[in-house]
Design a protein around this motif. Structure first.
Motif, mmCIF file in Angstrom:
data_model
loop_
_atom_site.group_PDB
_atom_site.id
_atom_site.type_symbol
_atom_site.label_atom_id
_atom_site.label_comp_id
_atom_site.label_asym_id
_atom_site.label_seq_id
_atom_site.Cartn_x
_atom_site.Cartn_y
_atom_site.Cartn_z
ATOM 1 N N ILE A 65 1.111 -1.032 0.070
ATOM 2 C CA ILE A 65 0.192 0.134 0.107
ATOM 3 C C ILE A 65 1.059 0.994 -0.458
ATOM 4 C CG2 ILE A 65 -1.889 1.178 1.360
ATOM 5 C CD1 ILE A 65 -2.808 -1.142 3.086
ATOM 6 N N VAL A 66 0.655 2.171 -0.741
ATOM 7 C CA VAL A 66 1.369 3.559 -1.258
ATOM 8 C C VAL A 66 0.659 4.853 -0.217
ATOM 9 C CG1 VAL A 66 1.813 4.970 -1.961
ATOM 10 C CG2 VAL A 66 2.158 3.831 -3.542
ATOM 11 N N ILE A 67 1.127 5.074 1.444
ATOM 12 C CA ILE A 67 0.598 5.743 2.704
ATOM 13 C C ILE A 67 0.704 7.232 2.007
ATOM 14 C CG2 ILE A 67 0.890 6.628 4.565
ATOM 15 C CD1 ILE A 67 1.430 3.856 5.394
ATOM 16 N N SER A 68 -0.344 8.300 1.409
ATOM 17 C CA SER A 68 -0.101 9.270 0.689
ATOM 18 C C SER A 68 -0.682 9.906 1.957
ATOM 19 C CB SER A 68 -0.942 9.952 -0.104
ATOM 20 O OG SER A 68 -2.594 10.037 -0.059
ATOM 21 N N ILE A 69 0.186 11.164 3.175
ATOM 22 C CA ILE A 69 -0.457 12.478 3.448
ATOM 23 C C ILE A 69 -0.637 13.503 2.610
ATOM 24 C CG2 ILE A 69 0.999 13.236 5.744
ATOM 25 C CD1 ILE A 69 3.025 11.565 5.949
ATOM 26 N N GLY A 92 7.996 12.819 8.593
ATOM 27 C CA GLY A 92 8.658 10.824 8.871
ATOM 28 C C GLY A 92 7.899 10.869 9.540
ATOM 29 N N SER A 93 7.311 11.554 10.363
ATOM 30 C CA SER A 93 7.104 11.014 11.891
ATOM 31 C C SER A 93 5.569 11.064 11.723
ATOM 32 C CB SER A 93 6.795 11.782 12.953
ATOM 33 O OG SER A 93 6.154 12.994 13.033
ATOM 34 N N GLU A 139 8.455 0.378 4.036
ATOM 35 C CA GLU A 139 10.186 0.164 3.694
ATOM 36 C C GLU A 139 10.642 1.514 3.387
ATOM 37 O OE1 GLU A 139 11.128 -1.461 -1.537
ATOM 38 O OE2 GLU A 139 9.390 -1.894 -0.129
ATOM 39 N N LYS A 140 11.927 0.672 3.855
ATOM 40 C CA LYS A 140 12.496 2.265 4.553
ATOM 41 C C LYS A 140 13.214 3.150 3.398
ATOM 42 C CE LYS A 140 16.811 2.317 7.089
ATOM 43 N NZ LYS A 140 17.619 1.555 8.020
ATOM 44 N N GLY A 141 12.319 4.535 3.444
ATOM 45 C CA GLY A 141 12.952 5.419 2.786
ATOM 46 C C GLY A 141 11.390 5.700 1.919
ATOM 47 N N THR A 142 10.820 5.095 1.901
ATOM 48 C CA THR A 142 9.466 5.373 0.902
ATOM 49 C C THR A 142 8.089 5.201 2.278
ATOM 50 O OG1 THR A 142 8.960 2.823 0.620
ATOM 51 C CG2 THR A 142 10.862 3.896 -0.213
ATOM 52 N N SER A 143 6.711 5.508 1.312
ATOM 53 C CA SER A 143 6.302 5.286 1.999
ATOM 54 C C SER A 143 5.054 4.471 1.638
ATOM 55 C CB SER A 143 4.721 7.168 1.276
ATOM 56 O OG SER A 143 4.674 7.332 -0.120
#
Length: 180
Positions: A65-69, A92-93, A139-143
């Motif tokens: 899943i791609v999380i969008s903020i 990031g938080s 996943e590190k460094g991604t959303s």
């Protein structure tokens, strides 16, 4: 006499003036106990073979899943200044907070109830035990959120992953409606 010789050899191992290991003494000890070492090795081998045949296969399914903020709430700033101001840490938080919400029982409980309905009535499936079969990581460094589910019955994996995807989409839709 033999017992006295072994005590002398042991004391020679401990009190070696050059602090060197005497491999001849170690080899002699191993050769003296070769039948015991062989028996332990054989029993371990038999136990390992029998265990490998009795274990059931564990199947795993996964999706992302791609999380969008919501970027409307965050100021538009030059990326170089974002590093100095700590804005990247805030983003990031927020991403970590979103991941923890997706791991929470309020989002996972409908999926758990669905998984529990797929189990036999005799099985006493608990939420904590079921959650251990889930792996939800960013996943590190991604959303991108990686979600994997393990089960011994491969027929149950896809329906549970589909239900989880629907549950996450419903949460996302509720969250967007709340923000509007």
């Amino acid at each position: 006499m033999e017992n006295l010789n072994s005590k002398i050899e042991n004391s020679q191992i401990k009190i070696n003036a050059d602090d060197e290991i005497d491999f001849k003494l170690i080899l002699k000890t191993l050769l003296r106990n070769k039948s015991l070492i062989g028996l332990i090795s054989f029993l371990t081998f038999i136990f390992g073979i029998s265990t490998s045949f009795t274990l059931k296969d564990v199947w795993e399914g996964q999706f992302q899943i791609v999380i969008s903020i919501d970027k409307k709430n965050l100021p538009n700033i030059n990326p170089a200044l974002a590093n100095l101001s700590g804005l990247k840490r805030i983003r990031g938080s927020e991403l970590q907070t979103e991941v923890e919400i997706l791991k929470s029982p309020s989002v996972l409980m409908p999926v758990f109830e669905f998984a529990k309905s797929k189990e036999s009535p005799a099985s006493n499936l608990r939420f904590s035990a079921w959650k251990n079969s889930l792996n939800i990581e960013l996943e590190k460094g991604t959303s991108v959120l990686n979600i994997s589910y393990k089960n011994k019955d491969k027929e149950k994996i896809i329906p549970i992953l589909n239900k989880m995807s629907i549950s996450y989409q419903q949460y996302s839709g509720k969250n967007k409606r709340r923000n509007q």
